[in-house]
Scaffold this motif. Sequence first.
Motif, PDB file in Angstrom:
ATOM      1  N   VAL A 105       0.828  -1.339  -0.095  1.00 44.25           N
ATOM      2  CA  VAL A 105      -0.017   0.060  -0.044  1.00 44.25           C
ATOM      3  C   VAL A 105       0.849   1.126  -0.082  1.00 44.25           C
ATOM      4  N   THR A 106       2.117   1.367   0.686  1.00 44.64           N
ATOM      5  CA  THR A 106       2.684   2.563   1.020  1.00 44.64           C
ATOM      6  C   THR A 106       4.432   2.501   0.424  1.00 44.64           C
ATOM      7  N   GLY A 107       4.567   1.182   0.536  1.00 43.67           N
ATOM      8  CA  GLY A 107       6.098   0.881   0.392  1.00 43.67           C
ATOM      9  C   GLY A 107       6.815   0.501   1.808  1.00 43.67           C
ATOM     10  N   ASN A 108       6.429   1.137   2.783  1.00 44.75           N
ATOM     11  CA  ASN A 108       6.678   0.576   4.197  1.00 44.75           C
ATOM     12  C   ASN A 108       7.984   0.202   4.403  1.00 44.75           C
ATOM     13  N   VAL A 109       8.465  -1.038   4.961  1.00 42.80           N
ATOM     14  CA  VAL A 109       9.887  -1.395   5.266  1.00 42.80           C
ATOM     15  C   VAL A 109      10.814  -1.465   4.056  1.00 42.80           C
TER      16      VAL A 109
END
Length: 177
Positions: free
Chosen positions: A88-92
Amino acid sequence: MRKLKLATVWLDGCSGCHMSLLDTDERIVTLLQHVDIVYSPLVDAKVFPDDVDIALIEGAVSTDEDVVKLKKVRSRTKILIALGDCAVTGNVPAMRNTCGAGPCLNRAYKELAELHPQIPSESLPRLLDKVIPIHETVAVDLHIPGCPPPADAIFHALYELVLRKQPDVKHLTRFGR
Ligand code: SF4
């Protein structure tokens, strides 16, 4: 009603989102009365088939190989779902965006290497300079946030789709949880 074809895809993620799918426990038996898993790290299918009804995508887009795979999945799937904060966001995986692909490769394969420091150049996909969420590469029909998304949210989304309804998982999810 005919059974739906379900695929799950693992891009740049830790597999925690797939573990959360398995955390639906006995409800997965209920799901399997309505869906066939036609492609997934959970089954032994090597080729992404045509005419998939639902694809769950775990992980961010990190390599040129991810881009090609994701575009192929999109072209063969009716409902594409971003599963988890990395998708969803790229995150880790996107944490490396602060320095870029080159310095990351240098650090991992040269600066920290004890033997034969060199960046591998064969048989590995090329890292994109920036990790991106999947909606920056293809259209996404539903986002299920969470790290990992709760099993209840995954089951709710899939079962609503089985019932040919539009899922709403806002009340079951929260970013970073
Ligand atoms: S969202 Fe969290 S659990 Fe899912 S792949 Fe990314 S780091 Fe792993």
